[in-house]
Each structure stands twice: as C-alpha cells, then as structure tokens.
Design an enzyme around this catalytic site. Sequence first.
Site, PDB file in Angstrom:
ATOM      1  N   ARG A 178      57.966  59.717  13.349  1.00  0.00           N
ATOM      2  CA  ARG A 178      58.321  58.853  15.052  1.00  0.00           C
ATOM      3  C   ARG A 178      57.269  57.886  14.392  1.00  0.00           C
ATOM      4  O   ARG A 178      56.189  58.420  14.582  1.00  0.00           O
ATOM      5  CB  ARG A 178      57.621  60.047  15.830  1.00  0.00           C
ATOM      6  CG  ARG A 178      57.655  59.367  17.392  1.00  0.00           C
ATOM      7  CD  ARG A 178      56.931  60.464  18.219  1.00  0.00           C
ATOM      8  NE  ARG A 178      56.848  59.782  19.707  1.00  0.00           N
ATOM      9  CZ  ARG A 178      56.001  59.837  20.401  1.00  0.00           C
ATOM     10  NH1 ARG A 178      55.303  61.019  20.284  1.00  0.00           N
ATOM     11  NH2 ARG A 178      55.875  58.994  22.202  1.00  0.00           N
ATOM     12  N   PRO A 186      55.457  50.242  17.959  1.00  0.00           N
ATOM     13  CA  PRO A 186      56.549  49.287  17.010  1.00  0.00           C
ATOM     14  C   PRO A 186      55.680  48.451  16.710  1.00  0.00           C
ATOM     15  O   PRO A 186      56.061  47.457  15.879  1.00  0.00           O
ATOM     16  CB  PRO A 186      58.328  49.109  17.503  1.00  0.00           C
ATOM     17  CG  PRO A 186      58.347  50.637  18.123  1.00  0.00           C
ATOM     18  CD  PRO A 186      57.208  50.845  18.918  1.00  0.00           C
ATOM     19  N   THR A 191      52.256  47.826  17.276  1.00  0.00           N
ATOM     20  CA  THR A 191      51.161  48.090  15.764  1.00  0.00           C
ATOM     21  C   THR A 191      52.231  48.535  14.380  1.00  0.00           C
ATOM     22  O   THR A 191      51.328  48.136  13.467  1.00  0.00           O
ATOM     23  CB  THR A 191      50.321  48.884  16.138  1.00  0.00           C
ATOM     24  OG1 THR A 191      50.927  50.531  16.456  1.00  0.00           O
ATOM     25  CG2 THR A 191      50.082  48.445  17.397  1.00  0.00           C
ATOM     26  N   GLN A 216      50.883  46.280  10.506  1.00  0.00           N
ATOM     27  CA  GLN A 216      50.817  47.432   9.267  1.00  0.00           C
ATOM     28  C   GLN A 216      51.960  47.518   8.585  1.00  0.00           C
ATOM     29  O   GLN A 216      50.921  47.264   7.073  1.00  0.00           O
ATOM     30  CB  GLN A 216      50.355  49.123   9.469  1.00  0.00           C
ATOM     31  CG  GLN A 216      49.630  49.407  11.003  1.00  0.00           C
ATOM     32  CD  GLN A 216      48.082  48.969   9.754  1.00  0.00           C
ATOM     33  OE1 GLN A 216      47.536  50.225   9.032  1.00  0.00           O
ATOM     34  NE2 GLN A 216      47.227  48.038  10.589  1.00  0.00           N
ATOM     35  N   LYS A 234      54.607  60.578  10.207  1.00  0.00           N
ATOM     36  CA  LYS A 234      53.865  60.289   8.885  1.00  0.00           C
ATOM     37  C   LYS A 234      52.948  58.955   8.740  1.00  0.00           C
ATOM     38  O   LYS A 234      52.321  59.418   7.866  1.00  0.00           O
ATOM     39  CB  LYS A 234      55.311  60.050   7.731  1.00  0.00           C
ATOM     40  CG  LYS A 234      56.499  60.913   8.615  1.00  0.00           C
ATOM     41  CD  LYS A 234      57.800  61.394   7.320  1.00  0.00           C
ATOM     42  CE  LYS A 234      58.387  62.142   7.310  1.00  0.00           C
ATOM     43  NZ  LYS A 234      59.655  62.156   6.213  1.00  0.00           N
ATOM     44  N   GLY A 235      52.632  58.011   9.727  1.00  0.00           N
ATOM     45  CA  GLY A 235      51.718  57.175   9.382  1.00  0.00           C
ATOM     46  C   GLY A 235      52.406  55.789   8.102  1.00  0.00           C
ATOM     47  O   GLY A 235      53.350  56.140   7.503  1.00  0.00           O
ATOM     48  N   VAL A 236      52.320  54.498   9.231  1.00  0.00           N
ATOM     49  CA  VAL A 236      52.357  53.301   8.292  1.00  0.00           C
ATOM     50  C   VAL A 236      50.670  52.146   7.634  1.00  0.00           C
ATOM     51  O   VAL A 236      52.058  51.749   7.118  1.00  0.00           O
ATOM     52  CB  VAL A 236      53.670  52.564   8.946  1.00  0.00           C
ATOM     53  CG1 VAL A 236      55.070  53.255   9.463  1.00  0.00           C
ATOM     54  CG2 VAL A 236      53.022  51.961  10.369  1.00  0.00           C
ATOM     55  N   GLU A 288      49.563  52.872   4.937  1.00  0.00           N
ATOM     56  CA  GLU A 288      49.114  52.503   3.828  1.00  0.00           C
ATOM     57  C   GLU A 288      50.658  52.490   2.775  1.00  0.00           C
ATOM     58  O   GLU A 288      50.582  51.611   1.635  1.00  0.00           O
ATOM     59  CB  GLU A 288      48.904  53.871   2.926  1.00  0.00           C
ATOM     60  CG  GLU A 288      47.779  54.263   3.555  1.00  0.00           C
ATOM     61  CD  GLU A 288      46.109  54.538   3.060  1.00  0.00           C
ATOM     62  OE1 GLU A 288      46.224  54.415   1.524  1.00  0.00           O
ATOM     63  OE2 GLU A 288      45.138  55.302   3.454  1.00  0.00           O
TER      64      GLU A 288
END
Length: 732
Positions: free
Chosen positions: A622, A626, A628, A632, A695-697, A699
């Site tokens: 999720r 969008p 921010t 990244q 899940k994180g974006v 990196e």
Amino acid sequence: MNKTLFPQHGANMGQPVPRYEGRAKVTGEARYPSDVRLPRTAYAYLHISRIGRGTVQAFDLAAASAVPGVIDILTHETIGDQIKQTPAIYQGGYASDSFRPLGSAEIAYWGQPVAVVIAETYEAAREAAHRIGVTYGPHSPPAADMDSPDAVAQALVPMAIDVGDFDAAYAAAPIKIDARYSTPAQHQNPMELFATQCMWEGGRLVVHEPSQYVNSVKFGLAEQLGIDPERIRVISTYVGGAFGAKGFLTQRTALVAIAARRIGRPVKLVATREQGFTVSGYRAETRQHVQLAAEQDGRLIALKHEGWELTSRADTVAMGAVSMTTRLYACANIVGRVNAVSADRSTPGFMRAPGEMPYGFALETALDELSSKLDMDPVELRRVNDTRTEPVGGLPYTSRSLMRCFDEAAAAFGWQDRTRQPGSMRDGDWLVGWGCASAFYPTQAGNSAARVRLTADGRVHVSSAGHELGQGMYTMMAQVAAEELGVPIERVTVSLGDSDLPPAVVSGGSAATASVAPAVMAACDAIRRRLGVGNSPPAGVRAAMEASGMGVIEEFAETRAHGLPPESVRDMYRGKALPTGGVSLPDRVQFALGAQFVEVRVHALTHEIRVSRAVGAFAAGRIINPRTAHGQLIGGMIWGISSALHEHTEVDGRNASYINVNLADYLLPVNADIVDIQAIMVPEEDKLVNRAGVKGVGEIGVVGVAAAVSNAVFHATGRRLRDLPIRIEHVM
C-alpha cells in the site's frame, strides 16, 4: 523531466496530499537542530588526526589557548574515564562504532577526533583547533584498503548459505558465468551537516541533534556518561538528509555533552563537510564473485555469490546481502558467503540500500551476462526464473509482483524496440544502449507506539518519536489519523522527533511507515472503541464524539511487529526498536520488488557517458501517499545513477585518508546529468506484511539502477564493465 504514473482511484493507494511540513520548509520556518538558539551558546570545533595508525605522543596547546575567546580544550588527557566504553549496535549496543571518544592516545584511523576546542565564537574555535600541535609517536603505514598487506579477512560463518550441491551442479551445467565485480567506498554527504547542541538544565541534559533514532542517542549517551536515561531528552524535529548516516549515536555527542557540563553553558558543534566523512559511517567498498549456471532455456541450475566488505579493526561490520540475492530467483543449488576485511579505517555503516545496492549490482550484471551468453532477452531470463517461494528455505513470499513490474516498466520504456546485438542502436555520433535489472528490498517493520488525541471540535493531534528525514513522516501520520477518524487532514497536527514522545522504530530500512502507521491506527481504534463506533465508517466518529459530551479523548497504543517476541516491546522502551522481516522470519519472506530500465548514450568520439532515460516500476504494498512516495523513488533512482557513474570516495594508500572530502571533488550528478526519469507505482495488496499493508519505498529505488546502467553500457559498446563507478576512461 521527472514523471510519475499514479494508479486509478481505489487501487490500494492513498491520496497524494501536499506535505504537512511543506510551507515550513520552503519559508525557512522549519528549525533543524543547528538552527535552535540556546542562551549563551559556546562553540565547539574538532581537531582530527592526520595519521592513519599510531599514537599521540604529546599535545602543544599553547598557541591554541592563546586565541582570544577560547574557553576549554578537551583531549584524552582531560577527558580521562568520563566517557565509558560501550558496544556498537553490531554487538547489541547503541553507537555507530565502538571507538571510545577521546578514549586514549591510540589513533585507529585518519580523521579520528583527537581534540575539541570550546570558544565564544565558531571562528575562534576553528582558529584554535588549527593551531593545536600534535606530536605523533612512531607509526607504521596503515592498511588503507583490502589490498594492503596488513588487511585481515575473515569469513562470517553465520552469514553462510548452502543449499543443494553447487559444485556438482555447476560442473555439469551447459551454460556458465564466472565473474568478479567491485563497488567503491561512498559517503552520504547529507545537505545538513552533523550538528549537536547540548544544554544541561538542573541536572537534565537536552540534546538537539539530527537523528534517525532519538531513543538510541538517549540510551546510548546515558550509558556513555553513566547517568539515568530519564535525565536525557533528545530532540530532532527535522532532519536535513540522513540516508543511514544519522541512524545511531556517534562519538561527537558525548564530547559536546561533557564540554557543556564543564563550562556550565550550552555548547554547539557543527562538524565540517570533511569531518563528516569520518564522524559517521559510510558505504564500504566491496569485492564480489558471482558464478551462475543455467540450462539452455535459461533456468538457473546453480548460483554462488560471495562478497568481501571492508571494515574497521574495532568493529566487524558487513551488510551481507547474499541473504537476499540468493533468494531472489528459483534455483536448486546455492552458495552464499560473506567476508569482512579489517583495515585501518573508521567503521562503515548503513547507507541507502546498504547491502542491496552493491550486491544487487553484482547479481543483476551477472544475469545480464548470462542472458547475453544465452542470446536471450534479459526480461525473459528473469521471467523463467521467477518464483513464488524463496529457494533457500522454501518459504512463501507474502506477495511477489516482480514480473508485473517488468511488464509495466518495459511497456513504458518501449523495450520491445530493443535490438539484441551490442552496438546496434545509434543516434548520430551517440551509441545507444538499453539495460534492465531487478530492484529488491526486504520488507521490514519494528515495534512502535503512538498517542492520538481527539477533541470535541473535531481536531486531532498525533504523536510518536519517529523522524522526518524528508520522506514524509509528518504527512503520513496526519493522513493515517485523518483517514481513521474521519476528519479533514487540515484539522490534524503532528509531533515527532522527540525522545519524550512514545517510542518508535529507527527511521531506516524502509521500516518507519510500516512500523508507525500501525501504531497510529491502533490508537485510533482505541478512540473508536471508547466512542462505541467500533468498525463503523470513520465518518461516524465526529458524531459519536459530539454525542458523548466529552471534551477530549486521548489514547495510547503500542504495536509489535510480526516475528518479534513479546519481550521486544520492553526493549522498545530502552532504545532498541530495530526492524525485522525480510528474510529473517520463520514462516515467510517479505520483499518490495521492482524493475529498472535505463537508456545510456555513449559518444563514439569523446566516450562521454549519459543516462538519457530511466524508468522504474515498483510494487511496495500500500502506498499511503503517492506524492511523497514518488519523491522517494525518483530520489533513489537519481542516487542509483550517481552510484553507477559518479560516486567514489578516493582513499590515499599512504595514510588511509580520504582525498575528495568536499562537494567540489566528491562527484555527484547535477541537473544536466538527470534528464527523463519515470516512476511507476504498481498497485499491490499485501495484508500479511503489517496492518497498514506498507512495504516501504525509501531504499528500493536505488537498488537496480547501477546494474541497469552497466548492462546498458554493454549493450551500447560491447564492453562489459564490472567495476563501479563507470567513467569515461573505462569505455575508451
């Protein structure tokens, strides 16, 4: 031109609301730690060693002390045992390394702090620091890198991976790749320098310092100074870039705290750009060996990935990302090995996608070499080796959208127009090459807590000791609270970056949103339960609040990440809320995945190398915001181009010093180097990773770019380049 493709409404995406702190940042209202004005502030300046190994024999402080305005000078002789030896995070401690600040006469690396000047002005402190005379005892040349005779390599047995029979499978395979790769040392160079301000107030120490983890600083500093952690407050409301460099306690903080206590006044230190190269960690150089074996149809039979990473004498540090590269594709026979090579350098640390970027570069370049040998499309090679279960332990992926990412990115890039033969695509004097690579990052989360307050007039305040590094934490917390309680986001205020607030996970490893969002949700749940609206639509919360007659409801919640034991919640309150997940879970593996496509142009006459286009598609669960997330991903892709073509911390082998310790000589891309970048966020629902489905974006955007660039250079020129960065002289 940077582009983004937002999915249609309802595709598991939040709204792209503007940044909560945007106005404060663009108007200068946002106060970073070094901006805080404290009464009667004195200024500190570091004097760093100019040898790479040896001892301090004597100081000559006369000229420094004579500078008008000098108040105090700290050395190991004046500090004595005021700072206790504490372990680094790699040994279960709090600090980024295990060197004791001004702990002895021993010099372990070039750039080590050996003295601190305290003066009435910054200029006086700087002048005095440059006048300090240091006599070093007899010293031998340091081991500057992995090739130095005194460098010591050791195999890290706990990181070893063995599945099947690699040797037999590799020997019998019809198609093989055996190649070696290298990546250089790199430094984060955040725009905000490493700053610390310390002030004692009635026995309580207040620290203003840019940090990714205020509670680690709080508890680590308490351990170093031998005081109760409750006597320390660490504040870091804004961080001007970090990328791992500000993740944990460094040597400077205790020195500033002691200086402030000695003179009875606040003390401010802002390390110079040069000092920042050794004040904190960095991405260590790596050497890697990859062996692949495949059938004629491209199916992998055997995979071996071994890495060597430089570390300091004091700390055995290795990112060891073979734990991920060996799990990315289907394969029955696998070997993974990690080695640490100790040298006379400062301790390395975390840098955006710390192991994934260098190890991903090696694996994804090797896969391109395999596709070339097979005369097979690189995308199809990955397709035939796609898997729903990781091959090391046979565990299922919580979700896996790798090939969907490749399909969407390839379509946007126009991959179908690529010709196979290297050197076959040209635009005038420019050789054109197209390359691709997978991107991957483990989905991690940690324990966190949050407090949410709802008032009768429909206003909400949410607080947690997370951090705003530029990734949008303020916005995320406001957005989640607004959605959960059914209020306009304009009526939500946020507090973070303060160790007095509910504890949160370290803001690193793409784990911050995945950890703090569930805690905010849990606190909102508690408010809804008190109002008796339970699972009713959020719109009913305001009406229930008005009907309750209560002026304020405030609830606190703490959440425990999957895979962490119950006692880990207690550790969260001791500054040890580190994330878990990825490949470390007993029942599953969790990855964010993506596909990177790059167009490179190499001038046939000048051999100038340019990335003219880049497209990335990413499936990261999720996406709460969008807007921010796009920032990244685009930022990560730019960093990947930088790693591929520009960045290299140059080491002088004579004294193990860094040569290019400034932004004039440390090469970074500028606007002219970044042309057309497109980020596609592939909708993906994953209800297992955490309650928020995040899940994180932060990196993943950097991971596959360097390999895609290297593969594109090969496609343009026919030259296979296995060492980063790729420079003009390498294609001549």
